[in-house]
Design a protein around this motif. Sequence first.
Motif, PDB file in Angstrom:
ATOM      1  N   GLY A   1     -21.816   4.887  12.114  1.00 22.37           N
ATOM      2  CA  GLY A   1     -20.802   4.129  11.393  1.00 22.37           C
ATOM      3  C   GLY A   1     -19.864   3.397  12.333  1.00 22.37           C
ATOM      4  N   PHE A   2     -19.232   2.346  11.812  1.00 16.55           N
ATOM      5  CA  PHE A   2     -18.229   1.635  12.611  1.00 16.55           C
ATOM      6  C   PHE A   2     -16.984   1.389  11.779  1.00 16.55           C
ATOM      7  N   GLN A   3     -15.892   1.095  12.450  1.00 19.21           N
ATOM      8  CA  GLN A   3     -14.637   0.798  11.754  1.00 19.21           C
ATOM      9  C   GLN A   3     -13.869  -0.285  12.495  1.00 19.21           C
ATOM     10  N   THR A   4     -13.021  -0.979  11.759  1.00 21.07           N
ATOM     11  CA  THR A   4     -12.213  -2.014  12.420  1.00 21.07           C
ATOM     12  C   THR A   4     -11.191  -1.361  13.351  1.00 21.07           C
ATOM     13  N   LYS A   5     -10.850  -2.074  14.392  1.00 23.61           N
ATOM     14  CA  LYS A   5      -9.775  -1.612  15.283  1.00 23.61           C
ATOM     15  C   LYS A   5      -8.424  -1.747  14.587  1.00 23.61           C
ATOM     16  N   GLN A   6      -8.315  -2.744  13.721  1.00 25.50           N
ATOM     17  CA  GLN A   6      -7.035  -3.033  13.071  1.00 25.50           C
ATOM     18  C   GLN A   6      -6.969  -2.416  11.680  1.00 25.50           C
ATOM     19  N   LYS A   7      -5.730  -2.203  11.250  1.00 22.25           N
ATOM     20  CA  LYS A   7      -5.472  -1.828   9.859  1.00 22.25           C
ATOM     21  C   LYS A   7      -4.869  -3.035   9.150  1.00 22.25           C
ATOM     22  N   TYR A   8      -5.089  -3.096   7.850  1.00 19.87           N
ATOM     23  CA  TYR A   8      -4.596  -4.222   7.064  1.00 19.87           C
ATOM     24  C   TYR A   8      -3.974  -3.712   5.771  1.00 19.87           C
ATOM     25  N   ARG A   9      -3.009  -4.451   5.309  1.00 18.56           N
ATOM     26  CA  ARG A   9      -2.491  -4.167   3.975  1.00 18.56           C
ATOM     27  C   ARG A   9      -2.494  -5.477   3.208  1.00 18.56           C
ATOM     28  N   PHE A  10      -3.426  -5.588   2.278  1.00 15.94           N
ATOM     29  CA  PHE A  10      -3.696  -6.751   1.432  1.00 15.94           C
ATOM     30  C   PHE A  10      -4.466  -7.823   2.207  1.00 15.94           C
ATOM     31  N   GLY A  11      -5.325  -8.486   1.482  1.00 17.61           N
ATOM     32  CA  GLY A  11      -6.088  -9.561   2.091  1.00 17.61           C
ATOM     33  C   GLY A  11      -7.465  -9.719   1.476  1.00 17.61           C
ATOM     34  N   TRP A  12      -8.279 -10.425   2.228  1.00 17.24           N
ATOM     35  CA  TRP A  12      -9.654 -10.732   1.812  1.00 17.24           C
ATOM     36  C   TRP A  12     -10.574 -10.256   2.920  1.00 17.24           C
ATOM     37  N   PHE A  13     -11.563  -9.426   2.566  1.00 17.19           N
ATOM     38  CA  PHE A  13     -12.424  -8.781   3.555  1.00 17.19           C
ATOM     39  C   PHE A  13     -13.866  -9.017   3.141  1.00 17.19           C
TER      40      PHE A  13
ATOM     41  N   TYR B   1     -20.560  -9.225   0.545  1.00 17.24           N
ATOM     42  CA  TYR B   1     -19.826  -8.213  -0.217  1.00 17.24           C
ATOM     43  C   TYR B   1     -18.367  -8.281   0.238  1.00 17.24           C
ATOM     44  N   SER B   2     -17.477  -8.480  -0.726  1.00 17.99           N
ATOM     45  CA  SER B   2     -16.091  -8.753  -0.358  1.00 17.99           C
ATOM     46  C   SER B   2     -15.122  -7.965  -1.218  1.00 17.99           C
ATOM     47  N   ILE B   3     -13.948  -7.768  -0.651  1.00 19.72           N
ATOM     48  CA  ILE B   3     -12.852  -7.132  -1.384  1.00 19.72           C
ATOM     49  C   ILE B   3     -11.628  -8.027  -1.292  1.00 19.72           C
ATOM     50  N   LEU B   4     -11.051  -8.321  -2.445  1.00 23.88           N
ATOM     51  CA  LEU B   4      -9.735  -8.957  -2.500  1.00 23.88           C
ATOM     52  C   LEU B   4      -8.734  -7.873  -2.869  1.00 23.88           C
ATOM     53  N   TRP B   5      -7.656  -7.787  -2.097  1.00 20.28           N
ATOM     54  CA  TRP B   5      -6.680  -6.712  -2.346  1.00 20.28           C
ATOM     55  C   TRP B   5      -5.286  -7.292  -2.236  1.00 20.28           C
ATOM     56  N   ASN B   6      -4.549  -7.269  -3.318  1.00 22.60           N
ATOM     57  CA  ASN B   6      -3.134  -7.613  -3.261  1.00 22.60           C
ATOM     58  C   ASN B   6      -2.391  -6.622  -4.145  1.00 22.60           C
ATOM     59  N   ASN B   7      -1.133  -6.868  -4.395  1.00 21.43           N
ATOM     60  CA  ASN B   7      -0.360  -5.869  -5.128  1.00 21.43           C
ATOM     61  C   ASN B   7      -0.596  -5.926  -6.637  1.00 21.43           C
ATOM     62  N   HIS B   8      -1.431  -6.857  -7.079  1.00 18.31           N
ATOM     63  CA  HIS B   8      -1.693  -7.025  -8.507  1.00 18.31           C
ATOM     64  C   HIS B   8      -3.080  -6.559  -8.908  1.00 18.31           C
ATOM     65  N   GLN B   9      -4.042  -6.753  -7.994  1.00 12.96           N
ATOM     66  CA  GLN B   9      -5.407  -6.361  -8.329  1.00 12.96           C
ATOM     67  C   GLN B   9      -6.247  -6.131  -7.080  1.00 12.96           C
ATOM     68  N   ILE B  10      -7.291  -5.344  -7.301  1.00  6.15           N
ATOM     69  CA  ILE B  10      -8.342  -5.178  -6.304  1.00  6.15           C
ATOM     70  C   ILE B  10      -9.604  -5.693  -6.974  1.00  6.15           C
ATOM     71  N   VAL B  11     -10.273  -6.625  -6.329  1.00  8.32           N
ATOM     72  CA  VAL B  11     -11.491  -7.173  -6.924  1.00  8.32           C
ATOM     73  C   VAL B  11     -12.646  -6.963  -5.950  1.00  8.32           C
ATOM     74  N   PHE B  12     -13.732  -6.399  -6.470  1.00 11.29           N
ATOM     75  CA  PHE B  12     -14.961  -6.228  -5.692  1.00 11.29           C
ATOM     76  C   PHE B  12     -15.876  -7.400  -6.016  1.00 11.29           C
ATOM     77  N   PHE B  13     -16.297  -8.096  -4.993  1.00 12.35           N
ATOM     78  CA  PHE B  13     -17.152  -9.268  -5.172  1.00 12.35           C
ATOM     79  C   PHE B  13     -18.531  -9.044  -4.557  1.00 12.35           C
ATOM     80  N   VAL B  14     -19.533  -9.576  -5.243  1.00 15.71           N
ATOM     81  CA  VAL B  14     -20.866  -9.674  -4.663  1.00 15.71           C
ATOM     82  C   VAL B  14     -21.214 -11.156  -4.676  1.00 15.71           C
ATOM     83  N   ASP B  15     -21.397 -11.740  -3.508  1.00 11.39           N
ATOM     84  CA  ASP B  15     -21.649 -13.187  -3.422  1.00 11.39           C
ATOM     85  C   ASP B  15     -20.649 -14.000  -4.245  1.00 11.39           C
ATOM     86  N   LYS B  16     -19.425 -13.700  -4.153  1.00 16.13           N
ATOM     87  CA  LYS B  16     -18.362 -14.427  -4.860  1.00 16.13           C
ATOM     88  C   LYS B  16     -18.303 -14.156  -6.368  1.00 16.13           C
ATOM     89  N   VAL B  17     -19.169 -13.316  -6.844  1.00 13.73           N
ATOM     90  CA  VAL B  17     -19.095 -12.914  -8.252  1.00 13.73           C
ATOM     91  C   VAL B  17     -18.251 -11.644  -8.352  1.00 13.73           C
TER      92      VAL B  17
END
Length: 300
Positions: free
Chosen positions: A68-80, A157-173
């Motif tokens: 397994g691997f992990q990012t060096k940085q931590k984030y709070r909210f964003g697009w991954f 495969y993407s995650i949008l995370w803000n203080n209102h919602q978390i959205v799991f995306f597959v190819d932008k869906v």
Amino acid sequence: MERRAPPMPVLLYIAALMAASCCSSSEAAAPKSSFEDNFDIMWSENHFTASEDKQIWYLSLDKDTGCGFQTKQKYRFGWFSMKIKLVGGDSAGVVTAYYMCTENGAGPERDELDFEFLGNRSGQPYLIQTNVYKNGTGNREMRHQLWFDPTEEYHTYSILWNNHQIVFFVDKVPIRVFKNNGEANNFFPNEKPMYLFSSIWNADEWATRGGIEKTDWKKSPFVSSYKDFSVDACQWEDPFPACVSTTTKNWWDQYDAWHLSDAQKKDFAWIQRNMVIYDYCKDSERFPTLPVECPLSPWE
Ligand SMILES: *[C@@H]1O[C@H](CO)[C@@H](O)[C@H](O)[C@H]1NC(C)=O
Ligand SMILES: *[C@@H]1O[C@H](CO)[C@@H](O)[C@H](O)[C@H]1NC(C)=O
């Protein structure tokens, strides 16, 4: 199965507009290309390999161990976002996890956002399980089918995370929308920054047909492949966060990212109708009283 037109990458379009029209300075982390710039290997370095140009990364699982691997940085909210190609052929029992978590471990107070790709016997369909944890409590599973074979090509495969919602995306869906009710008793991880992880491991006690299908080690090593990691997020700087408040610069924190766009709602409705295998919010046997977030509408 119904065929569908490729959905518009709405969020990226918004991101591009915002990037073009603003920003003298930004705390957003710029995407970087090499594995070492972004990630550390968490365990079994010898089960990690990269292509010669270092742009494609491979994690492998055999009888000894996964990786397994992990990012060096931590984030709070964003697009991954990451492109992943899953283990092909007979992958029953094998789980590739791609997730965000406040810590490297299963600590009792962790927050976590999961994609888990559950392998299957040759020719049988993969399932995606998603889950959300807050302060060590999860049990927010959903399972989806996919409308393509995720072992044939890379998909995003993407995650949008803000203080209102978390959205799991597959190819932008958007396949899953998890809302914040904004109240004191919410179940919404929004306080602690998270790392992004991926790993491959053996989960044949539960993963495929509830654990009936076991990993066939004669087929090992099992390899999942990664490329094009991108992060557009608020990077966390200890001891105090560099970007905690909503600013006008961060598109993922803006009004347009607080809810799905009209185009995304169409895609999401299609997913709801056709691809959902399991939804904990519909499981009243398991939850005689449904969790607090279940009545929240994903459409608002
Ligand atoms: C988080 O969980 C721990 C128990 O694991 C509990 O002691 C603590 O009060 C919880 N924190 C919050 C903010 O709910
Ligand atoms: C694996 O394939 C079987 C048979 O098609 C299916 O019932 C199951 O949902 C698939 N996925 C998992 C993770 O069990």
